[in-house]
Design a protein around this motif. Structure first.
Motif, PDB file in Angstrom:
ATOM      1  N   ALA A 454      81.181   7.192 -22.259  1.00  0.00           N
ATOM      2  CA  ALA A 454      80.163   6.789 -21.288  1.00  0.00           C
ATOM      3  C   ALA A 454      80.439   7.407 -19.920  1.00  0.00           C
ATOM      4  CB  ALA A 454      80.113   5.265 -21.180  1.00  0.00           C
ATOM      5  N   ARG A 455      81.711   7.515 -19.561  1.00  0.00           N
ATOM      6  CA  ARG A 455      82.067   8.123 -18.273  1.00  0.00           C
ATOM      7  C   ARG A 455      81.765   9.621 -18.281  1.00  0.00           C
ATOM      8  NH1 ARG A 455      88.131   6.301 -17.363  1.00  0.00           N
ATOM      9  NH2 ARG A 455      87.902   7.518 -15.432  1.00  0.00           N
ATOM     10  N   VAL A 456      82.016  10.271 -19.426  1.00  0.00           N
ATOM     11  CA  VAL A 456      81.699  11.692 -19.541  1.00  0.00           C
ATOM     12  C   VAL A 456      80.195  11.892 -19.404  1.00  0.00           C
ATOM     13  CG1 VAL A 456      81.651  13.669 -21.117  1.00  0.00           C
ATOM     14  CG2 VAL A 456      83.721  12.278 -20.930  1.00  0.00           C
ATOM     15  N   GLY A 457      79.425  11.062 -20.132  1.00  0.00           N
ATOM     16  CA  GLY A 457      77.973  11.160 -20.062  1.00  0.00           C
ATOM     17  C   GLY A 457      77.460  10.961 -18.638  1.00  0.00           C
ATOM     18  N   PHE A 458      78.005   9.959 -17.944  1.00  0.00           N
ATOM     19  CA  PHE A 458      77.595   9.672 -16.567  1.00  0.00           C
ATOM     20  C   PHE A 458      77.900  10.861 -15.653  1.00  0.00           C
ATOM     21  CE2 PHE A 458      78.135   8.098 -12.289  1.00  0.00           C
ATOM     22  CZ  PHE A 458      77.123   7.157 -12.141  1.00  0.00           C
ATOM     23  N   SER A 459      79.062  11.494 -15.854  1.00  0.00           N
ATOM     24  CA  SER A 459      79.471  12.619 -14.997  1.00  0.00           C
ATOM     25  C   SER A 459      78.502  13.787 -15.122  1.00  0.00           C
ATOM     26  CB  SER A 459      80.887  13.068 -15.373  1.00  0.00           C
ATOM     27  OG  SER A 459      81.823  12.052 -15.087  1.00  0.00           O
ATOM     28  N   PHE A 460      78.051  14.060 -16.352  1.00  0.00           N
ATOM     29  CA  PHE A 460      77.097  15.146 -16.537  1.00  0.00           C
ATOM     30  C   PHE A 460      75.706  14.757 -16.025  1.00  0.00           C
ATOM     31  CE2 PHE A 460      80.309  16.842 -19.445  1.00  0.00           C
ATOM     32  CZ  PHE A 460      80.219  18.194 -19.172  1.00  0.00           C
ATOM     33  N   GLU A 461      75.283  13.543 -16.344  1.00  0.00           N
ATOM     34  CA  GLU A 461      73.945  13.106 -15.945  1.00  0.00           C
ATOM     35  C   GLU A 461      73.782  13.036 -14.427  1.00  0.00           C
ATOM     36  OE1 GLU A 461      73.805   9.426 -17.959  1.00  0.00           O
ATOM     37  OE2 GLU A 461      73.538  10.322 -19.954  1.00  0.00           O
ATOM     38  N   HIS A 462      74.892  12.793 -13.714  1.00  0.00           N
ATOM     39  CA  HIS A 462      74.826  12.663 -12.258  1.00  0.00           C
ATOM     40  C   HIS A 462      75.470  13.854 -11.554  1.00  0.00           C
ATOM     41  CE1 HIS A 462      74.028   8.569 -13.624  1.00  0.00           C
ATOM     42  NE2 HIS A 462      73.463   8.361 -12.454  1.00  0.00           N
ATOM     43  N   LYS A 463      75.532  14.982 -12.296  1.00  0.00           N
ATOM     44  CA  LYS A 463      75.945  16.271 -11.710  1.00  0.00           C
ATOM     45  C   LYS A 463      77.320  16.218 -11.042  1.00  0.00           C
ATOM     46  CE  LYS A 463      71.187  17.872 -11.064  1.00  0.00           C
ATOM     47  NZ  LYS A 463      70.610  16.847 -11.948  1.00  0.00           N
ATOM     48  N   LYS A 464      78.258  15.494 -11.680  1.00  0.00           N
ATOM     49  CA  LYS A 464      79.624  15.448 -11.172  1.00  0.00           C
ATOM     50  C   LYS A 464      80.450  16.645 -11.670  1.00  0.00           C
ATOM     51  CE  LYS A 464      78.852  11.400  -9.307  1.00  0.00           C
ATOM     52  NZ  LYS A 464      78.762  11.241  -7.839  1.00  0.00           N
ATOM     53  N   ILE A 465      79.924  17.368 -12.665  1.00  0.00           N
ATOM     54  CA  ILE A 465      80.552  18.592 -13.154  1.00  0.00           C
ATOM     55  C   ILE A 465      79.808  19.765 -12.515  1.00  0.00           C
ATOM     56  CG2 ILE A 465      81.206  19.922 -15.186  1.00  0.00           C
ATOM     57  CD1 ILE A 465      82.463  17.112 -15.045  1.00  0.00           C
ATOM     58  N   ASN A 466      80.553  20.686 -11.913  1.00  0.00           N
ATOM     59  CA  ASN A 466      79.925  21.716 -11.086  1.00  0.00           C
ATOM     60  C   ASN A 466      79.363  22.891 -11.892  1.00  0.00           C
ATOM     61  OD1 ASN A 466      79.082  22.825  -8.679  1.00  0.00           O
ATOM     62  ND2 ASN A 466      81.041  23.874  -8.300  1.00  0.00           N
TER      63      ASN A 466
END
Length: 487
Positions: A454-466
């Motif tokens: 869920a944390r991985v999904g959130f990071s991608f969905e909220h553009k936390k990965i550059n």
């Protein structure tokens, strides 16, 4: 010496044909850290972690499977001698399966599939003298188990369809032969797998018997007619039952105790309730192991212990009430936890054939592992080692195992890992687009827990990965195994 002609990197992973017995393999020499291309098939075995396996370039120690290496040449010689002792139906099936020349290219059987089914058949049908000196251990229970170890993606479901056809067609043709059965019980580890295995039901839409021409011309009706063949597929949860203690704790007017073996079997087998001498097929059989008589095991979740115990104990009840002729196991990872460090004692002892991940990679059967090469000059050897053992990294291990909310940021090492992988994905996507590939490459993450996922999904969905191209919401699919299990 072999080391003198070795190479530090492998420039060609696929060195064997998927439809022929492997003739070469890549061997890693831990002392010199080089690979050599050996002109023979790899021995059956698996890699066990060593004390130095946390090093980036130390994959562990190779452990042979003596029983499989003893059986392999005997099965091969049995086939070369035209399968002495096998029934006419069995020989007809094998001849049909091996006739790849008349099949469409995407319907040809792989060598590993043919070897797995022929090994299972050899144990059942070869003459006793063919098996002198072969001692296949059991699991401590009353029914026989035989296991085919096959890498994920190498076609285990095809082997299951072959196994069912072999058993049912022989029983239909030779009804007095007690080595065969027309009643098949398949146990799946979860609902998703159960749904996928519906292709094993004769006559069902898209069934493998038709799709892959499992049955020779003229024998198709024998598998479909009336009550000739009964295939029941259950999720492992169907084998659960309430004990007397659990029943007593329930606040209910119904004061009946736990179900007897007879009542339990009628409930589990359904339309096959009156059948005897049943053939059982355990898919992903590493979930089905005999739990030691103690309530706890170090490092093994209580739920896993319960599920494994119920799976095997449920089969024990079926065996007592109806009889299990043979239990055939298929899995890529035939190991049971012991509560100790990983080692040879965890291997399921009844493994009789082996086609592991390295064999499948070298034959072009499964996805090829990828190493990040675009690192902007920042990925030194120490960083690579941390990526290689990312779950064991002190900055990651505790963080990713806790029950954190989706919005909690990922550890820096994990976020940077996604950046490097993303750069590699982006370059691949550009190449594919330039070559007019209609489908872009896909990045897949398998997380250690549903919370981490869920944390991985959130990071991608909220553009936390550059990598903005990887963070488009419509291109992200989050699959939660916890939700699937609850369903």
């Amino acid at each position: 010496m072999a080391e003198a002609t070795g190479t530090a990197t492998i420039d060609q992973l696929i060195i064997n044909s998927p439809c022929s017995e492997p003739g070469e393999h890549w061997k890693y020499h831990r002392e010199t850290r080089v690979f050599t291309r050996e002109p023979e098939r790899r021995k059956a075995g698996y890699v066990r972690a060593s004390e130095s396996s946390r090093s980036f370039d130390d994959p562990g120690i190779f452990v042979e499977l003596p029983l499989v290496n003893q059986i392999r040449p005997r099965v091969k010689a049995w086939g070369e001698a035209d399968y002495p002792g096998a029934t006419g139906i069995t020989k007809r099936l094998i001849e049909h399966w091996r006739n790849n020349e008349q099949r469409e290219s995407d319907r040809r059987f792989f060598f590993c599939q043919l070897e797995a089914i022929e090994t299972l058949i050899w144990v059942v049908e070869s003459a006793a003298w063919e098996r002198v000196g072969i001692d296949i251990p059991g699991d401590g229970g009353e029914f026989t188990r035989l296991c085919a170890k096959m890498a994920t993606g190498s076609g285990k479901t095809i082997v299951m369809s072959m196994l069912i056809a072999w058993q049912v067609l022989n029983k239909t043709t030779y009804p007095q032969d007690k080595r065969f059965s027309k009643n098949i019980l398949i146990i799946a580890p979860g609902l998703t797998v159960k749904k996928r295995l519906q292709v094993l039901v004769p006559g069902s839409p898209g069934n493998y018997y038709s799709e892959f021409q499992i049955i020779p011309s003229g024998l198709e009706d024998k598998l479909r007619q009336g009550q000739t063949c009964r295939v029941v597929i259950h999720n492992r949860h169907k084998l659960d039952w309430e004990t007397d203690e659990q029943v007593k704790r329930k606040r209910s007017v119904d004061k009946r105790g736990a179900k007897s073996d007879e009542a339990y079997v009628r409930d589990v087998l359904g339309e096959m309730a009156s059948a005897e001498n049943i053939v059982v097929i355990n898919d992903e059989a590493h979930h089905a192991w005999r739990v030691p008589p103690k309530s706890k095991m170090a490092g093994v979740p209580k739920e896993e212990l319960k599920n494994a115990a119920n799976w095997i104990n449920g089969l024990d009840r079926i065996h007592r009430a109806r009889g299990i002729l043979t239990c055939f196991d298929v899995t890529a990872t035939p190991f049971a936890p012991t509560g100790k460090k990983s080692g040879g004692e965890t291997l399921l002892g009844w493994v009789i054939s082996d086609f592991g991940l390295n064999d499948a990679i070298e034959s072009g059967l499964v996805k090829t592992p990828r190493v990040v090469v675009r690192d902007d000059g920042r990925l030194d050897s120490k960083y690579k080692s941390r990526f290689y053992h990312i779950y064991m990294d002190p900055d990651v291990k505790t963080d990713l195992t806790r029950k954190a909310e989706p919005q909690v940021p990922l550890p820096g090492l994990v976020a940077n890992g996604y950046y490097f992988l993303g750069k590699d994905w982006l370059e691949t996507a550009k190449k594919w687009k330039k070559s007019k590939q209609r489908t872009p490459p896909v990045m897949i993450t398998v997380a250690n827990t549903t919370y981490a996922a869920a944390r991985v999904g959130f990071s991608f969905e909220h553009k936390k990965i550059n990598i903005k191209e990887l963070c488009e919401p419509e291109g992200i699919l989050h699959i939660d195994s916890r939700v699937l299990d609850q369903a």
